[in-house]
Design a protein around this motif. Structure first.
Motif: not given
Length: 488
Positions: A209-223, A300-306
Motif C-alpha cells: 500500500t503506497p502511502i506517498m511515493a515519488t520514486a516509482i519507476t522500474d516496477k517499484w512495488g515495495g521491497l 491531499i494537496l489541499d491538506a499540505g500532505a503532498s
C-alpha cells in the motif's frame, strides 16, 4: 519510605485515573507491569515492576518525576522488584517524550523478548517522526561482502557507513503490516508504504500500500528478497530490491557491487538516469499501520500532505482505498489519473474492464478506475483533463461537466482551458453501447474522437492506435499510442 509504600498499597483501589501515566498504575498481587515514563533521561525511563507482596495490590506513582524516582530508588521494599527495560522503538520514545531530537537512542525492539537492547538512530521530526533507521549504506564505506553480510552489519554503529539491523524487521510488525520509508540523502525523492510481507522472506511482496511515493519507476512495488525461489533473481547484487518480480535491482538495499557511472547504489532511473548510482540509501521502519485516507489527490494537496507527484492511496466516494498516481504540479496540481491506456498493451475487452482494470496497479499500461469517477464530484460537477502522451503533441483539454460520462450523455459542459475543439469536441459522453469505447468527446455526434476506454480490437487509423483528434495528430484517421484521463 516503607510506611508510604504501604499507604499506596492500601489506597490503590481509590486512586482516580488509575493505570494512566498522569496518576499511576495498579499492579495486582503477583503481577508484573512494564512502565515507561518521561523522566530521568532524554529518552525516558523504562522499568518492569513486579509486585511480590503476599496479599496486597501495589500502586506505582508516575505523576511526577520526584515520585517516580523515589519509587524505583534503592530504599523500596524487597517485595517490589524493578528491572530496567528500554523503549521498543523510536516511535515509542517520541510518543512519550513529545519533541525529542533526532539522534541515537537505546531501544529494545522485541520488548521483553530474548534479544538485548541496542543503539539505533531515530528520525524524530520528518514524516511524523518516530522512524527507526534499520539500514544505512554509504559507499564511502564500500559494499557489503555478501547478501548474508547485509542482513546484520556493524549493529553497534547506527551512524556508520555500513550498518544493518534488517534482522530486527519482525519486531516492528503492527497488525501484520510493516511500515517502511526509503530515502536517498541528497535527493528529494522518498517512498513510504505498507506491506504485509517481511522482505527477508522468500516470498512475493504482498499487502503493498503506497502511502506517498515519488520514486516509482522500474516496477517499484515495495521491497522483496532479491534472490530466492519466489521469482526472478538479481544475481546477488543486492540483498533486497524494489523492482518487484523482475531481475533488475533498482531500489537496492544491501548492495554487494557498485552500479553505474558515477558508481554507487541503484535507486530509480527516474531520479538518476538509467546508468547512475547514488552515494547513500537509508531504510527506516515504524510500527504503525495507519494512514490518513483522503478522497482525492486534490484533498491531499489541499491538506499540505503532498510530497510531489507520485503514488498515494485514496478512497474516492467511500468505495474502498486504492493506490493512484497523483500529478501534484501541472495545472495547479491535485490531479488523480483515472485512465492510463497504452495501445501497445491491448484494448479493453468490454465495458466492465473499461470501468475497472488493474485498479491496484496505477502504473500499468492498461489501467482504469473510471468506474470510481462519481466519487470525485465537487459542487455537483466533475473537473476533468485529457491528454495524449507519446503523440508528439502537448495539447490537453481541461473542463468541467455535470454529467457522469461513464453512463450519461454530456451535460453542463464548461471549458476551463481547451486546446482542441476539432472533431466536434464538447466534453465526454457515454458511448459504451457501440463497443468501440466507453466514452468519447465528439459530443452529440456519431464520431468517437477523444476516446477513453477503447474496446475496438482492430484499433483506429494508420498507424493503428486510439482516436484522439485532428488537432493532436495533424490529420484524420491517425491513431495515437496513449491516452490519459485525469480528475480533480
Amino acid at each position: 519510605m516503607k510506611l508510604r509504600i504501604a499507604l499506596m498499597i492500601m489506597m490503590a483501589p481509590f486512586v482516580l485515573g488509575i493505570n494512566t501515566l498522569s496518576e499511576g498504575y495498579r499492579i495486582p498481587v503477583g503481577g508484573s507491569t512494564r512502565i515507561y515514563v518521561p523522566y530521568v533521561s532524554t529518552q525516558g525511563s523504562c522499568y518492569i515492576i513486579d509486585n511480590n507482596h503476599a496479599s496486597s495490590d501495589l500502586f506505582v506513582p508516575t505523576k511526577t518525576s520526584t515520585e517516580w524516582t523515589s519509587f524505583v530508588g534503592a530504599s523500596k521494599p524487597a517485595f517490589i522488584v524493578a528491572t530496567q527495560c528500554y523503549p521498543k522503538s523510536c516511535k515509542e520514545i517520541k510518543e512519550l517524550m513529545g519533541s525529542p531530537a533526532d539522534g541515537t537512542y537505546t531501544i529494545d525492539s522485541d520488548g521483553t523478548g530474548a534479544n538485548a537492547q541496542y543503539s539505533a538512530y531515530c528520525d524524530m521530526t520528518t514524516d511524523g517522526g518516530g522512524w527507526t533507521r534499520i539500514f544505512r549504506h554509504n559507499v564511502a564505506g564500500g559494499y557489503f561482502a555478501s547478501t548474508a553480510d547485509a542482513q546484520s552489519k556493524n549493529t553497534g554503529a547506527p551512524t556508520g557507513n555500513l550498518y544493518s539491523q534488517l534482522t530486527k524487521i519482525p519486531d516492528f510488525a503492527t497488525n501484520g503490516k510493516y511500515r517502511f520509508r526509503q530515502t536517498w540523502p541528497g535527493y528529494s525523492n522518498k517512498n513510504i508504504w505498507l506491506q504485509s510481507t517481511n522482505p527477508l522472506s522468500d516470498v512475493v511482496v504482498a499487502g503493498w500500500t503506497p502511502i506517498m511515493a515519488t520514486a516509482i519507476t522500474d516496477k517499484w512495488g515495495g521491497l522483496e528478497l532479491g534472490n530466492g525461489t519466489h521469482g526472478p533473481i538479481n544475481n546477488n547484487q543486492a540483498l533486497l530490491d524494489g523492482s518487484v518480480q523482475i531481475s533488475d535491482w533498482w531500489y537496492a538495499i544491501g548492495s554487494t557491487v557498485a552500479y553505474g557511472t558515477p558508481a554507487g547504489i541503484p535507486a530509480a532511473s527516474s531520479m538518476l538516469g538509467s546508468n547512475v548510482g547514488v552515494a547513500e540509501v537509508n531504510l527506516w521502519i515504524k510500527e504503525d499501520d495507519t494512514y490518513t485516507t483522503y478522497n482525492s489527490c486534490k484533498a491531499i494537496l489541499d491538506a499540505g500532505a503532498s510530497i510531489g507527484s507520485g503514488l498515494y492511496t485514496i478512497n474516492p466516494g467511500g468505495g474502498g482505498a486504492i493506490p493512484v498516481y497523483c500529478d501534484m504540479t501541472t495545472d495547479g496540481g491535485g490531479w488523480t489519473r483515472i485512465l492510463n491506456h497504452n495501445y501497445s498493451d491491448g484494448v479493453f475487452a468490454n465495458v466492465a474492464e473499461t470501468l475497472s482494470y488493474n485498479s491496484g496497479s496505477p502504473l500499468a499500461g492498461r489501467y482504469s478506475i473510471m468506474g470510481r469517477v462519481a466519487g470525485f464530484y465537487r459542487s455537483g460537477k466533475l473537473e476533468l483533463k485529457i491528454n495524449w502522451p507519446g503523440s508528439g503533441s502537448a495539447i490537453r483539454n481541461w473542463w468541467t461537466q455535470t454529467s457522469n460520462f461513464t453512463s450519461q450523455p454530456v451535460a453542463g459542459y464548461v471549458a476551463v482551458a481547451i486546446e482542441s475543439t476539432s472533431n466536434y469536441w464538447g466534453g465526454l459522453e457515454y458511448n459504451g453501447a457501440s463497443n468501440t469505447a466507453l466514452a468519447d468527446g465528439s459530443a452529440n455526434h456519431s464520431n468517437w474522437f477523444y476516446a477513453v476506454g477503447m474496446m475496438a480490437p482492430a484499433g483506429y487509423g494508420t498507424p493503428v492506435g486510439i482516436p484522439a483528434c485532428d488537432t493532436v495528430t495533424g490529420a484524420g484517421t491517425i491513431g495515437v499510442p496513449r491516452v490519459e484521463l485525469w480528475v480533480k
